[in-house]
Design an enzyme around this catalytic site. Structure first.
Site, PDB file in Angstrom:
ATOM      1  N   TYR A 161       4.891   1.276   4.772  1.00 46.28           N
ATOM      2  CA  TYR A 161       3.797   1.036   3.750  1.00 46.28           C
ATOM      3  C   TYR A 161       2.361   0.986   4.710  1.00 46.28           C
ATOM      4  CZ  TYR A 161       0.514  -1.330   0.853  1.00 46.28           C
ATOM      5  OH  TYR A 161      -0.454  -1.633  -0.131  1.00 46.28           O
ATOM      6  N   ASP A 172      -3.831  -6.957  -6.781  1.00 50.18           N
ATOM      7  CA  ASP A 172      -4.627  -6.773  -5.579  1.00 50.18           C
ATOM      8  C   ASP A 172      -5.937  -6.778  -5.717  1.00 50.18           C
ATOM      9  OD1 ASP A 172      -5.530  -6.315  -3.018  1.00 50.18           O
ATOM     10  OD2 ASP A 172      -4.491  -4.583  -2.423  1.00 50.18           O
TER      11      ASP A 172
END
Lengths: 132, 132
Positions: B14, B38
Site C-alpha cells: 500500500y 480519510d
C-alpha cells in the site's frame, strides 16, 4: 463531539491511570456501555465491571507508560505508546497502537489495541540492571 | 484470516502504491466492497470506483511514503507513516495513523485514517532546499 485537545487530554489521563495501575481509576474513564478489545481478535469486554476486571491484572504491578505518538480525527484517537512492566526478575516492554472512540462527555466508548506477541520484548533483570 | 506477515506485506504494498501515486494500483489492493474514511469523520467512500476516485488526487504528484511503525492483531493493522509531497514551491509532510482490516485474501476491507490539519507541516521550497 469533544475537541481534539480534550481527547488528547483523555489519552494522557488514560496513560497516567494505566501507569498507576488502579483498575477503578482506569474504568472511570470509560462510558458505561463501552467495549474493550485487547488485542484485536480477543474476546470483546463490554460494560464497566468487565472492563475493570480486565484492568485488574495491572493492580499493584510496577509499570509505567510513555506516549510515542498520538493522532486525533473526529471522535477517534489512535496512539502508539510504550508500557514497561517490572517484575522481580524481568522487564517487559510492549508498544501497542490503541484506537479509542469518545462520546460527547469525552468518555471512552471503545478501545481496540493492536499488538501481538511479536511486539513484546522481555529482558532478564540482571544484577545492576535496575533502571529505577 | 491472513497471517501477520501477509498483512505486513500488504501494508508495504500500500505504501509503495501510494508513493507511486497510481490510483488504479492503489484501488487494486482493496476488496470490491471496501470502505475508506480519510480522515475519520469525513464522508465514507465505498466500493472500488469511489476509492479509485479518492486516490485520483495523488495521480502524477511527486510524493513518497515511509513507514514509521506498524502493529498487527488478528485481521487488523495500525500503522504510523509519513507522506512527503513536493509541489513546485512547497514540501508538505503528514504523518497519519491508518487502521486497516483485511479479508481472507488479504485485500483491504476498510481503511480509516486518523490525522488532522494539526499533523500537517508545510514548508516553502526555498532555493537550494530541494532534498531530492
Amino acid at each position: 463531539m469533544p475537541s481534539t485537545e480534550t481527547i488528547r487530554g483523555r489519552v494522557a489521563d488514560y496513560l497516567t491511570a494505566v501507569g498507576a495501575g488502579r483498575p477503578a481509576d482506569i474504568a472511570a474513564l470509560y462510558a458505561p456501555d463501552a467495549t474493550v478489545e485487547d488485542p484485536v481478535g480477543a474476546e470483546i469486554r463490554s460494560g464497566l465491571s468487565a472492563i475493570e476486571e480486565f484492568y485488574g491484572a495491572l493492580d499493584g504491578v510496577d509499570r509505567d507508560t510513555e506516549l510515542i505518538s498520538l493522532r486525533v480525527a473526529g471522535d477517534t484517537a489512535a496512539f502508539h505508546f510504550r508500557v514497561t512492566t517490572r517484575t522481580a526478575d524481568q522487564v517487559i516492554v510492549v508498544e501497542p497502537i490503541d484506537v479509542m472512540t469518545f462520546d460527547a462527555d469525552a468518555r471512552i466508548t471503545s478501545m481496540r489495541a493492536i499488538w501481538s506477541s511479536d511486539d513484546l520484548s522481555i529482558e532478564s533483570r540482571a544484577a545492576g540492571a535496575d533502571h529505577e
